[in-house]
Design a protein around this motif. Structure first.
Motif, mmCIF file in Angstrom:
data_model
loop_
_atom_site.group_PDB
_atom_site.id
_atom_site.type_symbol
_atom_site.label_atom_id
_atom_site.label_comp_id
_atom_site.label_asym_id
_atom_site.label_seq_id
_atom_site.Cartn_x
_atom_site.Cartn_y
_atom_site.Cartn_z
ATOM 1 N N SER A 29 -38.620 11.353 -10.955
ATOM 2 C CA SER A 29 -38.221 11.107 -12.229
ATOM 3 C C SER A 29 -39.718 10.910 -12.807
ATOM 4 O O SER A 29 -39.391 10.908 -14.193
ATOM 5 C CB SER A 29 -37.301 9.947 -12.148
ATOM 6 O OG SER A 29 -38.104 8.712 -11.756
ATOM 7 N N LEU A 55 -36.666 19.961 -11.757
ATOM 8 C CA LEU A 55 -36.246 19.212 -12.879
ATOM 9 C C LEU A 55 -36.124 20.505 -13.908
ATOM 10 O O LEU A 55 -35.117 20.544 -14.760
ATOM 11 C CB LEU A 55 -37.153 18.182 -13.227
ATOM 12 C CG LEU A 55 -36.798 16.941 -12.730
ATOM 13 C CD1 LEU A 55 -37.759 15.741 -13.299
ATOM 14 C CD2 LEU A 55 -35.448 16.202 -12.771
ATOM 15 N N VAL A 111 -33.139 22.657 -13.190
ATOM 16 C CA VAL A 111 -31.997 22.274 -13.558
ATOM 17 C C VAL A 111 -31.841 21.951 -14.882
ATOM 18 O O VAL A 111 -30.601 22.309 -15.428
ATOM 19 C CB VAL A 111 -31.981 20.680 -12.900
ATOM 20 C CG1 VAL A 111 -30.642 19.873 -13.283
ATOM 21 C CG2 VAL A 111 -31.981 20.710 -11.273
ATOM 22 N N ALA A 112 -32.702 21.707 -15.800
ATOM 23 C CA ALA A 112 -32.520 21.604 -17.256
ATOM 24 C C ALA A 112 -32.205 23.112 -17.547
ATOM 25 O O ALA A 112 -31.587 23.035 -18.969
ATOM 26 C CB ALA A 112 -33.828 21.179 -17.869
ATOM 27 N N LEU A 164 -28.549 23.774 -17.227
ATOM 28 C CA LEU A 164 -27.908 23.157 -18.013
ATOM 29 C C LEU A 164 -27.596 23.427 -19.448
ATOM 30 O O LEU A 164 -26.858 23.128 -20.197
ATOM 31 C CB LEU A 164 -28.192 21.505 -18.052
ATOM 32 C CG LEU A 164 -28.226 20.634 -16.767
ATOM 33 C CD1 LEU A 164 -28.709 19.306 -16.872
ATOM 34 C CD2 LEU A 164 -26.814 20.813 -16.023
ATOM 35 N N VAL A 217 -24.121 18.606 -14.191
ATOM 36 C CA VAL A 217 -24.683 17.801 -13.224
ATOM 37 C C VAL A 217 -23.713 16.708 -12.776
ATOM 38 O O VAL A 217 -22.818 16.298 -13.622
ATOM 39 C CB VAL A 217 -25.943 17.202 -13.704
ATOM 40 C CG1 VAL A 217 -26.377 15.843 -12.868
ATOM 41 C CG2 VAL A 217 -27.096 18.050 -13.727
ATOM 42 N N LEU A 221 -31.132 8.529 -12.368
ATOM 43 C CA LEU A 221 -31.080 9.985 -12.927
ATOM 44 C C LEU A 221 -31.380 10.048 -14.295
ATOM 45 O O LEU A 221 -32.040 10.864 -14.738
ATOM 46 C CB LEU A 221 -29.229 10.325 -12.880
ATOM 47 C CG LEU A 221 -29.112 11.555 -11.699
ATOM 48 C CD1 LEU A 221 -29.531 10.911 -10.344
ATOM 49 C CD2 LEU A 221 -27.785 11.708 -11.997
ATOM 50 N N GLU A 222 -31.096 8.968 -15.097
ATOM 51 C CA GLU A 222 -31.468 8.824 -16.433
ATOM 52 C C GLU A 222 -32.952 8.703 -16.607
ATOM 53 O O GLU A 222 -33.522 9.565 -17.521
ATOM 54 C CB GLU A 222 -30.997 7.642 -17.072
ATOM 55 C CG GLU A 222 -29.311 7.558 -17.369
ATOM 56 C CD GLU A 222 -28.759 6.682 -18.169
ATOM 57 O OE1 GLU A 222 -29.735 5.869 -18.895
ATOM 58 O OE2 GLU A 222 -27.621 6.423 -18.247
ATOM 59 N N LEU A 244 -31.389 13.141 -16.896
ATOM 60 C CA LEU A 244 -30.269 13.530 -16.545
ATOM 61 C C LEU A 244 -29.223 12.630 -16.731
ATOM 62 O O LEU A 244 -29.318 11.459 -16.380
ATOM 63 C CB LEU A 244 -29.959 14.037 -15.144
ATOM 64 C CG LEU A 244 -31.180 15.222 -14.631
ATOM 65 C CD1 LEU A 244 -31.157 15.294 -13.110
ATOM 66 C CD2 LEU A 244 -30.923 16.560 -15.413
ATOM 67 N N ARG A 245 -28.117 12.917 -17.511
ATOM 68 C CA ARG A 245 -26.851 12.294 -17.560
ATOM 69 C C ARG A 245 -25.280 13.122 -16.985
ATOM 70 O O ARG A 245 -25.523 14.075 -17.171
ATOM 71 C CB ARG A 245 -26.621 11.647 -18.783
ATOM 72 C CG ARG A 245 -27.926 10.588 -19.302
ATOM 73 C CD ARG A 245 -27.634 10.309 -20.901
ATOM 74 N NE ARG A 245 -26.415 9.727 -21.504
ATOM 75 C CZ ARG A 245 -26.180 8.460 -21.158
ATOM 76 N NH1 ARG A 245 -27.230 7.529 -20.695
ATOM 77 N NH2 ARG A 245 -25.032 7.622 -21.432
ATOM 78 N N THR A 246 -24.842 12.160 -16.638
ATOM 79 C CA THR A 246 -23.366 12.843 -15.935
ATOM 80 C C THR A 246 -22.265 11.852 -16.051
ATOM 81 O O THR A 246 -22.353 10.488 -16.118
ATOM 82 C CB THR A 246 -23.402 13.273 -14.744
ATOM 83 O OG1 THR A 246 -22.243 13.839 -14.444
ATOM 84 C CG2 THR A 246 -23.842 12.248 -13.661
#
Length: 247
Positions: free
Chosen positions: A47, A55, A58-59, A62, A68, A106-107, A111-113
């Motif tokens: 992170s 990362l 993944v971004a 999204l 996620v 995650l934050e 990332l947030r879910t």
């Protein structure tokens, strides 16, 4: 939702990133989104490094239809209790503390879910309650997908091809036929794949064949986030700062 088709990918690592990208591209050609299951303590998801290729990938995913999901809890202090207290037996209070720590990890990675997948796809009633209290909208386990806003549950077992599963031809064929049979009968099809198994051609082909067969029978490609009918309160809950030592 008519006959949902959910494809999830877990165990993301730098070493398997190329295989994951190729697999995601195959799903893109079929207009099937991915539910990316992100562990709060994966080996290669640092992170502190926002330039991480993982990362970044993944971004980028999204930006399209992929979503996620939080997969499991943050690593706790080592010991017998931490090894013997999976989500299948956790009480609500302890599960809540672990969810706070996991969400913070995650934050910090940007990332947030609102969706939660328990470790090994097994969740105790206390874990489900804790996820609901923490503002998660969806909790999916081995036997179904729960809308935490309404309490409704879609009964559907997970079909997994992972490191602990057999990749023999008969097993892969059984997965494909089972997915097709479920879709033909109007039942949800949930396919779960570990990133490291994408190196096995038989596994990759089996998942794609299962997807093709489910689509042939009219299944609708969705992600786990699609099962939430009530907006999560996650954004309204203050997130305490969790020191690294607590993870």
């Amino acid at each position: 939702m008519s006959t949902p088709l959910v494809v999830s990918l877990s165990g993301l690592e730098h070493r398997s990133l190329d295989s994951c990208a190729d697999f995601a591209a195959e799903l893109d050609r079929r207009n099937v989104p991915l539910s990316l299951l992100i562990s709060p303590s994966p080996t290669d998801l640092d992170s502190r490094d926002r330039r991480s290729p993982l990362l970044g990938w993944v971004a980028d995913r999204l930006k399209h239809r992929d979503t996620v999901s939080l997969h499991g809890f943050a690593r706790t202090s080592p010991g017998l209790r931490s090894r013997l207290a999976p989500a299948a037996r956790l009480p609500a209070h302890e599960a809540g503390l672990r969810l706070v720590a996991a969400s913070a990890v995650l934050e910090q990675a940007g990332l947030r879910t609102h969706t939660f997948i328990p470790p090994r796809w097994l969740a105790s009633p206390g874990t489900v309650l804790a996820a609901q209290r923490r503002g998660f909208a969806v909790c999916a386990d081995a036997m179904g997908v729960r809308d935490l806003g309404t309490g409704s549950v879609l009964r559907s077992r997970i079909r997994i091809l992972g490191p602990g599963e057999v990749a023999e031809p008969w097993w892969c064929r059984a997965l494909v036929l089972g997915a097709g049979r479920a879709a033909r009968r109007g039942r949800a099809v949930r396919l779960a794949l570990e990133a490291q198994t994408l190196a096995k051609p038989a596994v990759r082909h089996a998942i794609l064949d299962a997807v093709d067969l489910a689509l042939h029978h009219g299944a609708e490609p969705v992600t786990y986030a699609s099962f939430a009918t009530v907006r999560s309160e996650l954004d309204r809950i203050p997130k305490p700062r969790i020191p690294h030592e607590a993870w």
